[in-house]
Design a protein around this motif. Structure first.
Motif, PDB file in Angstrom:
ATOM      1  N   ARG A  43      14.915  59.277  59.941  1.00  0.00           N
ATOM      2  CA  ARG A  43      14.908  58.389  58.786  1.00  0.00           C
ATOM      3  C   ARG A  43      14.321  57.040  59.179  1.00  0.00           C
ATOM      4  N   ILE A  44      13.428  56.538  58.363  1.00  0.00           N
ATOM      5  CA  ILE A  44      12.834  55.238  58.634  1.00  0.00           C
ATOM      6  C   ILE A  44      13.867  54.153  58.374  1.00  0.00           C
ATOM      7  N   ILE A  45      14.104  53.296  59.367  1.00  0.00           N
ATOM      8  CA  ILE A  45      15.088  52.224  59.206  1.00  0.00           C
ATOM      9  C   ILE A  45      14.437  50.840  59.249  1.00  0.00           C
ATOM     10  N   GLU A  46      13.171  50.769  59.643  1.00  0.00           N
ATOM     11  CA  GLU A  46      12.495  49.470  59.701  1.00  0.00           C
ATOM     12  C   GLU A  46      11.005  49.681  59.524  1.00  0.00           C
ATOM     13  N   GLN A  47      10.393  48.802  58.703  1.00  0.00           N
ATOM     14  CA  GLN A  47       8.953  48.909  58.443  1.00  0.00           C
ATOM     15  C   GLN A  47       8.441  47.543  57.984  1.00  0.00           C
ATOM     16  N   ALA A  57      -4.225  46.605  67.335  1.00  0.00           N
ATOM     17  CA  ALA A  57      -3.791  47.749  68.139  1.00  0.00           C
ATOM     18  C   ALA A  57      -2.531  47.373  68.917  1.00  0.00           C
ATOM     19  N   GLY A  58      -1.500  48.214  68.812  1.00  0.00           N
ATOM     20  CA  GLY A  58      -0.243  47.950  69.495  1.00  0.00           C
ATOM     21  C   GLY A  58       0.785  47.245  68.650  1.00  0.00           C
ATOM     22  N   ASP A  59       0.437  46.832  67.428  1.00  0.00           N
ATOM     23  CA  ASP A  59       1.417  46.184  66.548  1.00  0.00           C
ATOM     24  C   ASP A  59       2.457  47.198  66.071  1.00  0.00           C
ATOM     25  N   PHE A  60       3.674  46.726  65.875  1.00  0.00           N
ATOM     26  CA  PHE A  60       4.776  47.579  65.425  1.00  0.00           C
ATOM     27  C   PHE A  60       4.578  47.952  63.956  1.00  0.00           C
ATOM     28  N   LEU A  61       4.682  49.255  63.645  1.00  0.00           N
ATOM     29  CA  LEU A  61       4.495  49.745  62.284  1.00  0.00           C
ATOM     30  C   LEU A  61       5.795  50.167  61.621  1.00  0.00           C
ATOM     31  N   PHE A  62       6.562  51.031  62.286  1.00  0.00           N
ATOM     32  CA  PHE A  62       7.833  51.454  61.699  1.00  0.00           C
ATOM     33  C   PHE A  62       8.730  52.024  62.791  1.00  0.00           C
ATOM     34  N   SER A 195       9.849  54.331  67.950  1.00  0.00           N
ATOM     35  CA  SER A 195       9.172  53.107  67.524  1.00  0.00           C
ATOM     36  C   SER A 195       7.673  53.370  67.543  1.00  0.00           C
ATOM     37  N   VAL A 196       7.031  53.350  66.382  1.00  0.00           N
ATOM     38  CA  VAL A 196       5.624  53.732  66.260  1.00  0.00           C
ATOM     39  C   VAL A 196       4.769  52.472  66.171  1.00  0.00           C
TER      40      VAL A 196
END
Length: 312
Positions: A43-47, A57-62, A195-196
């Protein structure tokens, strides 16, 4: 059918256009989307990103729910610490208090040996001279041998206590440590996968799943248009094909652009996109067209689906 329609459009005369040059063709801007998916179910908990956001490139997505993975990593770390401690314990000998206890036992055994030696040296001459019974000689000699054996045993115990474990035992402990390290690495990897991060620099085009929604492994969560994801696609005739090669520069013209955009050809199709179901007469060969693609800079101001004129 798409290429057939596009081909018919591109082969239309440009009589209605301001440009009548035969080297001007119609084309369109195509996008190569990058679909960012979840490597595991959760389940996605942060986006923190939104549609239209620009990312590097390398930034946090979800982030997917990682409660179980954090617990697994903590367990793996604790198991690794235990196996390392056990291996260290086998590699070092006995502890200092144990060594001191064995030394005290040795000192006690030596004291008994001294007493047994004194008793033997005193009783044996008396028995030999006939002043004491032979049984006393046997008793003191037996006590002496027993005390001597006790000293030897205490000395051996002290030597063994100072030695590490046997090679096979130490090897087993080392293998257990490596196994625990591998388990910790796997647990850390699974936690990190929750963490994607963005694989490329670009623009978030569309978000398919949002916080609170459950995603399956491999399901795209969002689409990303990379900075190098635009290309111009157009078609050239069989007679024009020899003029093209990879690296050739062409110019793109579109409504709203103040000046043409120069791009380089990156791909030329080997097969014709449209071949009529007739013999290849001279007239039918004119209908053969080949697809050509050119890389478009991300800051060109062009957008996917935008029609353009291509000239060279």
């Amino acid at each position: 059918m798409k290429y057939l329609v596009l081909t018919l459009i591109f082969l239309l005369p440009l009589s209605g256009c301001a440009r009548q040059d035969a080297s001007v063709h119609l084309g369109y801007i195509e996008a190569e989307w990058t679909y960012v998916s979840a490597p595991a179910a959760g389940r996605i908990i942060e986006q923190p990103v939104e549609e239209g956001s620009t990312v590097a490139a390398g930034d946090f997505l979800f982030l997917l729910d990682n409660t179980a993975e954090q617990a697994a990593l903590s367990e793996a770390e604790a198991r690794l610490k235990r196996t390392v401690a056990e291996a260290d314990n086998l590699s070092t000998g006995a502890r200092d208090p144990e060594i001191r206890a064995l030394q005290a036992r040795l000192a006690e055994a030596k004291a008994r040996l001294e007493k047994a030696t004194a008793d033997r040296d005193r009783i044996v001459p008396l028995v030999d001279q006939g002043f004491a019974p032979k049984a006393e000689k046997d008793a003191v000699e037996a006590a002496f041998e027993q005390a001597k054996a006790a000293v030897d045993a205490a000395q051996q115990d002290l030597k063994v206590a100072a030695l590490p474990a046997r090679p096979a035992t130490r090897q087993a402990a080392d293998e257990a440590t490596r196994s625990a390290e591998a388990a910790q690495t796997a647990a850390a990897y699974r936690l990190n996968e929750r963490s994607v991060l963005s694989p490329k620099s670009g623009r978030i085009e569309e978000i398919f799943f949002r916080p609170g929604e459950f995603v399956s492994p491999g399901a795209p969560v969002l689409s990303l248009l990379p900075d190098d994801g635009l290309k111009a696609r157009f078609f050239v005739s069989q007679s024009e094909l020899p003029q093209f090669s990879k690296g050739k520069t062409v110019r793109l013209i579109a409504d709203g652009l103040s000046q043409p955009v120069s791009v380089s050809v990156t791909f030329i199709a080997h097969d014709a996109e449209y071949a009529p179901p007739v013999i290849y007469s001279r007239h039918s060969r004119e209908k053969l067209v080949f697809m050509v693609e050119a890389q478009v800079p991300g800051d060109s101001g062009l957008h996917p689906g935008l029609p353009v004129e291509v000239e060279w």
